[in-house]
Design a protein around this motif. Structure first.
Motif, PDB file in Angstrom:
ATOM      1  N   TYR A  57       0.841  -1.211   0.000  1.00  0.00           N
ATOM      2  CA  TYR A  57       0.000   0.000   0.000  1.00  0.00           C
ATOM      3  C   TYR A  57       0.875   1.259   0.000  1.00  0.00           C
ATOM      4  CZ  TYR A  57      -3.690   3.200   1.584  1.00  0.00           C
ATOM      5  OH  TYR A  57      -4.572   4.234   1.697  1.00  0.00           O
ATOM      6  N   VAL A  58       0.326   2.335  -0.580  1.00  0.00           N
ATOM      7  CA  VAL A  58       1.134   3.533  -0.839  1.00  0.00           C
ATOM      8  C   VAL A  58       1.755   4.112   0.439  1.00  0.00           C
ATOM      9  CG1 VAL A  58      -0.784   5.190  -0.719  1.00  0.00           C
ATOM     10  CG2 VAL A  58       1.173   5.645  -2.226  1.00  0.00           C
ATOM     11  N   ALA A  59       1.090   3.945   1.586  1.00  0.00           N
ATOM     12  CA  ALA A  59       1.662   4.470   2.831  1.00  0.00           C
ATOM     13  C   ALA A  59       3.051   3.891   3.054  1.00  0.00           C
ATOM     14  CB  ALA A  59       0.753   4.122   4.012  1.00  0.00           C
ATOM     15  N   ILE A  60       3.187   2.615   2.732  1.00  0.00           N
ATOM     16  CA  ILE A  60       4.475   1.944   2.959  1.00  0.00           C
ATOM     17  C   ILE A  60       5.535   2.459   1.989  1.00  0.00           C
ATOM     18  CG2 ILE A  60       5.587  -0.327   3.059  1.00  0.00           C
ATOM     19  CD1 ILE A  60       3.299  -1.259   4.510  1.00  0.00           C
ATOM     20  N   TRP A  61       5.097   2.838   0.799  1.00  0.00           N
ATOM     21  CA  TRP A  61       6.070   3.439  -0.130  1.00  0.00           C
ATOM     22  C   TRP A  61       6.652   4.693   0.505  1.00  0.00           C
ATOM     23  CZ3 TRP A  61       3.753   3.680  -5.742  1.00  0.00           C
ATOM     24  CH2 TRP A  61       3.125   2.465  -6.046  1.00  0.00           C
ATOM     25  N   PHE A  62       5.763   5.507   1.087  1.00  0.00           N
ATOM     26  CA  PHE A  62       6.236   6.722   1.740  1.00  0.00           C
ATOM     27  C   PHE A  62       7.196   6.387   2.880  1.00  0.00           C
ATOM     28  CE2 PHE A  62       2.569   8.805  -0.338  1.00  0.00           C
ATOM     29  CZ  PHE A  62       3.160   9.992  -0.746  1.00  0.00           C
ATOM     30  N   TYR A  63       6.878   5.348   3.637  1.00  0.00           N
ATOM     31  CA  TYR A  63       7.773   4.978   4.743  1.00  0.00           C
ATOM     32  C   TYR A  63       9.147   4.568   4.212  1.00  0.00           C
ATOM     33  CZ  TYR A  63       3.388   4.374   7.457  1.00  0.00           C
ATOM     34  OH  TYR A  63       2.179   4.540   8.058  1.00  0.00           O
ATOM     35  N   ILE A  64       9.150   3.729   3.184  1.00  0.00           N
ATOM     36  CA  ILE A  64      10.441   3.225   2.683  1.00  0.00           C
ATOM     37  C   ILE A  64      11.286   4.371   2.146  1.00  0.00           C
ATOM     38  CG2 ILE A  64      11.573   1.741   0.997  1.00  0.00           C
ATOM     39  CD1 ILE A  64       9.151  -0.082   1.089  1.00  0.00           C
TER      40      ILE A  64
ATOM     41  N   ALA B 134      11.524  17.395   4.287  1.00  0.00           N
ATOM     42  CA  ALA B 134      10.772  16.612   3.303  1.00  0.00           C
ATOM     43  C   ALA B 134      10.598  15.168   3.746  1.00  0.00           C
ATOM     44  CB  ALA B 134      11.489  16.651   1.957  1.00  0.00           C
ATOM     45  N   PHE B 135      11.687  14.537   4.177  1.00  0.00           N
ATOM     46  CA  PHE B 135      11.630  13.097   4.399  1.00  0.00           C
ATOM     47  C   PHE B 135      11.537  12.707   5.875  1.00  0.00           C
ATOM     48  CE2 PHE B 135      12.980  13.455   0.062  1.00  0.00           C
ATOM     49  CZ  PHE B 135      12.292  12.425  -0.552  1.00  0.00           C
ATOM     50  N   PHE B 136      11.482  13.703   6.745  1.00  0.00           N
ATOM     51  CA  PHE B 136      11.220  13.381   8.151  1.00  0.00           C
ATOM     52  C   PHE B 136       9.871  13.954   8.583  1.00  0.00           C
ATOM     53  CE2 PHE B 136      11.922  12.569  12.575  1.00  0.00           C
ATOM     54  CZ  PHE B 136      12.809  11.516  12.580  1.00  0.00           C
ATOM     55  N   LEU B 137       9.553  15.144   8.096  1.00  0.00           N
ATOM     56  CA  LEU B 137       8.319  15.791   8.549  1.00  0.00           C
ATOM     57  C   LEU B 137       7.213  15.746   7.507  1.00  0.00           C
ATOM     58  CD1 LEU B 137       9.846  18.881  10.390  1.00  0.00           C
ATOM     59  CD2 LEU B 137       9.007  16.754  11.367  1.00  0.00           C
ATOM     60  N   THR B 138       7.522  15.350   6.289  1.00  0.00           N
ATOM     61  CA  THR B 138       6.481  15.334   5.258  1.00  0.00           C
ATOM     62  C   THR B 138       6.147  13.919   4.799  1.00  0.00           C
ATOM     63  OG1 THR B 138       7.264  17.490   4.540  1.00  0.00           O
ATOM     64  CG2 THR B 138       5.702  16.377   3.114  1.00  0.00           C
ATOM     65  N   THR B 139       7.087  13.235   4.139  1.00  0.00           N
ATOM     66  CA  THR B 139       6.708  11.937   3.559  1.00  0.00           C
ATOM     67  C   THR B 139       6.268  10.894   4.592  1.00  0.00           C
ATOM     68  OG1 THR B 139       9.040  11.335   3.375  1.00  0.00           O
ATOM     69  CG2 THR B 139       7.988  12.181   1.393  1.00  0.00           C
ATOM     70  N   PRO B 140       6.939  10.752   5.739  1.00  0.00           N
ATOM     71  CA  PRO B 140       6.412   9.743   6.685  1.00  0.00           C
ATOM     72  C   PRO B 140       5.022  10.118   7.178  1.00  0.00           C
ATOM     73  CG  PRO B 140       8.431  10.754   7.547  1.00  0.00           C
ATOM     74  CD  PRO B 140       8.180  11.369   6.231  1.00  0.00           C
ATOM     75  N   PHE B 141       4.795  11.417   7.381  1.00  0.00           N
ATOM     76  CA  PHE B 141       3.474  11.838   7.840  1.00  0.00           C
ATOM     77  C   PHE B 141       2.423  11.661   6.747  1.00  0.00           C
ATOM     78  CE2 PHE B 141       5.937  13.462  11.274  1.00  0.00           C
ATOM     79  CZ  PHE B 141       5.069  13.429  12.348  1.00  0.00           C
ATOM     80  N   LEU B 142       2.846  11.792   5.477  1.00  0.00           N
ATOM     81  CA  LEU B 142       1.897  11.496   4.396  1.00  0.00           C
ATOM     82  C   LEU B 142       1.538  10.019   4.421  1.00  0.00           C
ATOM     83  CD1 LEU B 142       3.407  13.683   1.550  1.00  0.00           C
ATOM     84  CD2 LEU B 142       1.161  13.949   2.624  1.00  0.00           C
ATOM     85  N   GLY B 143       2.542   9.182   4.709  1.00  0.00           N
ATOM     86  CA  GLY B 143       2.249   7.757   4.869  1.00  0.00           C
ATOM     87  C   GLY B 143       1.211   7.546   5.963  1.00  0.00           C
ATOM     88  N   LEU B 144       1.411   8.233   7.087  1.00  0.00           N
ATOM     89  CA  LEU B 144       0.448   8.119   8.188  1.00  0.00           C
ATOM     90  C   LEU B 144      -0.921   8.614   7.742  1.00  0.00           C
ATOM     91  CD1 LEU B 144       2.610   9.421  11.198  1.00  0.00           C
ATOM     92  CD2 LEU B 144       2.256   7.061  10.473  1.00  0.00           C
ATOM     93  N   MET B 145      -0.919   9.739   6.992  1.00  0.00           N
ATOM     94  CA  MET B 145      -2.195  10.277   6.515  1.00  0.00           C
ATOM     95  C   MET B 145      -2.918   9.269   5.621  1.00  0.00           C
ATOM     96  SD  MET B 145      -2.899  13.554   4.013  1.00  0.00           S
ATOM     97  CE  MET B 145      -2.691  12.738   2.424  1.00  0.00           C
ATOM     98  N   TYR B 146      -2.166   8.638   4.721  1.00  0.00           N
ATOM     99  CA  TYR B 146      -2.811   7.718   3.785  1.00  0.00           C
ATOM    100  C   TYR B 146      -3.308   6.444   4.475  1.00  0.00           C
ATOM    101  CZ  TYR B 146      -1.858  10.389  -0.446  1.00  0.00           C
ATOM    102  OH  TYR B 146      -1.879  11.354  -1.426  1.00  0.00           O
ATOM    103  N   TYR B 147      -2.817   6.186   5.685  1.00  0.00           N
ATOM    104  CA  TYR B 147      -3.359   5.038   6.424  1.00  0.00           C
ATOM    105  C   TYR B 147      -4.455   5.474   7.402  1.00  0.00           C
ATOM    106  CZ  TYR B 147      -3.758   0.919   9.367  1.00  0.00           C
ATOM    107  OH  TYR B 147      -4.260  -0.155  10.058  1.00  0.00           O
TER     108      TYR B 147
END
Lengths: 759, 64
Positions: A169-176, A222-235
């Motif tokens: 799922y896309v959230a995991i893409w953001f995490y990776i 970008a990759f600490f405050l944005t993309t992981p949180f987008l992953g959280l948002m998408y879940y």
């Protein structure tokens, strides 16, 4: 696909695995988030009060310059970091239908991360810092961060390998992407040469160091405050809204666009500095392009509520998430706007940037975390939320706090930016005295204190609410056993959408199973994401390293003397760079105020660079020779004795602390390893430093000051202050005066009589 | 020979344009694939993944 998804779809006779999720570690991270959140917010309140009321700088270790990095590190890496881990450990296991790869690794990750946070709290207030924003922690802690991060990465990727759900799922893409990129950023920005157990110098200098730092700094956002949180948002957004995300397609495009573009945008933090213009323009273009995916993502998040908006009225979880996503939208609208050079010229070095950051941090990161934890707590503690009313109160109090904070600080930023550039009718600076532009802001700083306090009151209600929820937990937690079929080795085509065999090679290429396989291979996916990030990084950064003409050298720029180097290290220890830039931009209103604009060649020996990012006090790039030595003694002793409206902390301890002359040799040696041509100082740095210290002390006495400073830290600091910008001035003199100034003999020419006035 | 000198002489400037083109085409392919009608159903099912675990399977409680 058909062999996974819902276990009900499993073919008859397929073996079902039984397993359970590790929520113990999720609960631990949840508590760490709440505790460090309170600490980080409190640190923010302390530094906010220190700016409005300078007497609150109570001790050397309790001064703004040392506590501000503690605030930023605490809220970013402790609060937001633990929030990411909470949501990631919860959602990853469920999305992949697998327990975490190793409970031991989860535990090591948890305790390792908390130990790193504690070590930050034990070093930053005592002046151990690398002087790079959000990368302040010294090298032994950096190594620990790298190790813990790798453990975390192995744990997550191991879980991916063992998953029971074909599609990731896309959230995991953001995490990776976040895990990989943060590792790369962290390692490359923290490459240093140690000069002691808790002291080091960046291997990069000047422009290159600035470039690395803001490649890191921007992408940390970008990759600490944005993309992981987008992953959280998408879940968690679909969870809370009880419906799938508005457009899954958009979320995929959102992901790839961010991964491709974010990494290029860093140079917008360095507009009009000594950075090459092409780099600055490149950063601006990519930042402006980021508008599209960011807003696509925001709209995607908000429209997930389509048909469910009525739920927002009753549900504090959704309220927090809606404001969080709106905050993401506002911050990502403003970011590209601030990256436009002409806007940046006004905003840079002012509180505008501080307001921008807090719009994002308080609403996007803070509120998404609160919403997520309000949703998680009843599930993790297996008891209903203690009080929905209290959560509603938290929401409204914190929202009002954010508004007070940002309105005050936006107006402070614009006010100060306009005052710096104002000319009167005779063509002179309207506010030549820098402190005037500071005094004007103090009322707004008090409003910020009020806004921040409200945010903290909300956070206390939050902590209490979660604590009471936890109190009502069952004696033993139920651990549901989940059943799912193991993953088949090869992905099958979708069962209920049998694709007709396409004609032609191209049609087969675009529609056949290669991409499903590709998506199913987590390692391949990880590698490709890494390639995207690394390639972009290399093309952005390498040119400053490889094209010599990008950093024209200036013959008169020489290394600092050993005493000045020691003074520079004191400047770093006290965190002076948090309030003073050393970078005069090429604008008339800057050169009128400070002197000639800064050139890239001036900072070729600056390991690390100290250009700064905020001017709470004036720029110091041309400070050398402006005031006599005695003026500096008095000013460090009590800034308000010289300039009554100054908000600078007093540095009385510099007048009494003994200077560690013998420790200077190790620092010079580390600089020599970095290729700084130190000549004679390679063998006799302490003796040289003592000689220069005696000269500075004599000049203080000559000016009418006390004697006995030659063994104190203040002489090193003054020697450094008096050197700032002197080398570049010699370029102007160079045509008719001495062309070669010996590094050993550089005791800066003594300044003329005190100009007297405040600054 | 310093890294700067080494890299200056390596003649790498062309690679920036190559990278830009590669990135651009990668992006075009991604967008094309994401919006191709044949993937609609698949993506719709994938969008529901976060909602799946609520009723994942019959669960039987056990002490932790």
């Amino acid at each position: 696909m058909s062999d996974s998804g819902s276990p009900g779809a499993a073919t008859a006779g397929a073996r079902l695995d039984s397993f359970s999720y590790d929520d113990v570690v999720v609960r631990k991270f949840l508590w760490a988030t709440i505790i460090w959140g309170l600490v980080g917010f409190l640190m923010g309140l302390i530094v906010a009060i220190q700016m409005a009321f300078p007497a609150f700088n109570l001790a050397p270790w309790f001064a703004f310059g040392r506590l501000r990095p503690l605030h930023t590190n605490a809220v970013i890496f402790a609060f937001a970091g633990n929030a990411i881990f909470t949501g990631l450990y919860y959602s990853t296991q469920r999305l992949l239908k697998a327990r975490m790869f190793s409970d031991t690794l989860s535990k090591v990750h948890f305790w390792g991360w908390q130990a790193i946070i504690v070590s930050a709290a034990l070093t930053l207030p005592f002046g151990f810092t690398q002087a790079k924003e959000y990368a302040e922690l010294e090298w032994p802690i950096d190594i620990a961060i790298a190790i813990v991060w790798v453990i975390f990465a192995v744990n997550v990727i191991g879980t991916l390998v063992r998953r029971r759900e074909r599609h990731i799922y896309v959230a995991i893409w953001f995490y990776i992407a976040s895990i990989i990129t943060v590792a790369i950023l962290h390692i490359f920005n923290n490459l240093v040469i140690p000069a002691g157990p808790l002291k080091s110098y960046s291997i990069y200098a000047g422009v290159q160091d600035a470039f690395m730092q803001w490649w890191y700094g921007h992408n940390a956002v970008a990759f600490f405050l944005t993309t992981p949180f987008l992953g959280l948002m998408y879940y968690f957004m679909p969870k809370a809204a009880e419906g799938p995300v508005f457009s899954y397609r958009l979320s995929i495009v959102h992901f790839w666009t961010l991964v491709f573009m974010y990494i290029w945008a860093g140079p917008h933090h360095l507009h009009y500095t000594a950075l090459p213009e092409w780099a600055s323009t490149l950063g601006m273009l990519f930042s402006v392009m980021l508008w599209a995916p960011s807003w696509g993502g925001m709209i995607n998040g908000l429209l997930t509520l389509r048909g469910a908006w009525h739920k927002v009225i009753d549900d504090p979880v959704l309220k927090f998430m809606v404001v969080a996503i709106t905050g993401y939208g506002m911050a990502t609208f403003e970011g590209p706007m601030l990256s436009v050079k002409s806007v940046n010229a006004l905003a840079h070095y002012t509180d505008w940037i501080v307001a921008h950051v807090h719009t994002g941090a308080l609403s996007w990161n803070g509120f998404l975390t609160f919403g997520m934890i309000y949703w998680l707590a009843p599930r993790l503690f297996q008891a209903p939320l203690f009080s929905k009313k209290l959560a509603e109160a938290h929401f409204w109090i914190a929202s009002f706090g954010i508004i007070l904070y940002v309105v005050a600080i936006y107006s402070a930023g614009v006010t100060q930016g306009l005052m710096w550039r104002a000319f009167d009718e005779t063509g002179r600076l309207a506010y030549p005295d820098f402190v005037e532009t500071v005094a004007r802001l103090v009322p707004m700083y008090w409003v910020r204190v009020a806004g921040g306090s409200l945010y903290i009151v909300g956070a206390i209600l939050f902590a209490y609410n979660i604590f009471r929820t936890w109190k009502a937990r069952p004696v033993t937690y139920e651990v549901p056993v989940v059943k799912a079929p193991p993953l088949a080795r090869v992905s099958a085509p979708p069962a209920h959408a049998p694709a007709p065999v396409p004609a032609g090679a191209w049609a087969r290429f675009v529609s056949l199973g290669w991409h499903r396989k590709w998506e199913g291979l987590p390692i391949t996916f990880t590698v490709l994401t890494t390639v995207a990030v690394v390639v972009a990084s290399l093309f952005e950064i390498i040119p400053t390293f490889l094209i010599k003409s990008n950093v024209p050298t200036i013959a008169s720029v020489k290394p600092l003397t050993p005493l000045e180097l020691a003074g520079r290290d004191l400047y770093i220890r006290e965190g002076c760079f948090n309030c003073h830039s050393q970078m005069v931009r090429p604008f008339r209103y800057e050169t009128e105020r400070y002197g000639d604009y800064s050139k890239p060649g001036e900072s070729v020996y600056e390991h690390p660079f100290l250009w700064g990012s905020r001017r709470i006090g004036p720029d110091l790039a041309r400070e050398g020779g402006k005031y006599p030595d005695l003026w500096h003694v008095r000013h460090f002793e009590n800034p308000r004795a010289i300039s009554p409206k100054s908000i600078m902390p007093a540095y009385r301890h510099l007048l009494t602390n003994e200077m560690d002359f013998d420790g200077i040799q190790a620092r010079v040696d580390a600089m020599v390893m970095l290729g700084v041509p130190y000549g004679e100082a390679v063998t006799g740095a302490p003796a040289m430093a003592r000689r220069q210290a005696a000269e500075v002390a004599a000049s203080i006495v000559q000016g009418g000051g006390e004697s006995g400073f030659e063994s104190k830290e203040i002489v090193a600091m003054i020697a450094y202050m008096q050197r700032l910008g002197r080398d570049a001035q010699q370029v102007v003199l160079g045509t008719n005066a001495a062309k070669h100034v010996h590094v050993d003999s550089v005791a800066p020419a003594r300044a003329p009589a005190a100009p007297g006035g405040s600054r | 020979m310093s890294l700067t000198e080494l890299m200056s002489n390596a003649g790498l400037s062309r690679y920036a344009e190559v990278a830009l083109l590669l990135f651009f085409f990668a992006f075009v392919i991604i967008v094309w694939r994401v919006f191709s009608p044949s993937r609609k159903q698949l993506l719709e099912r994938q969008a529901r993944l976060p909602l799946d675990d609520d009723h994942a399977s019959p669960s039987r409680p056990s002490a932790e």
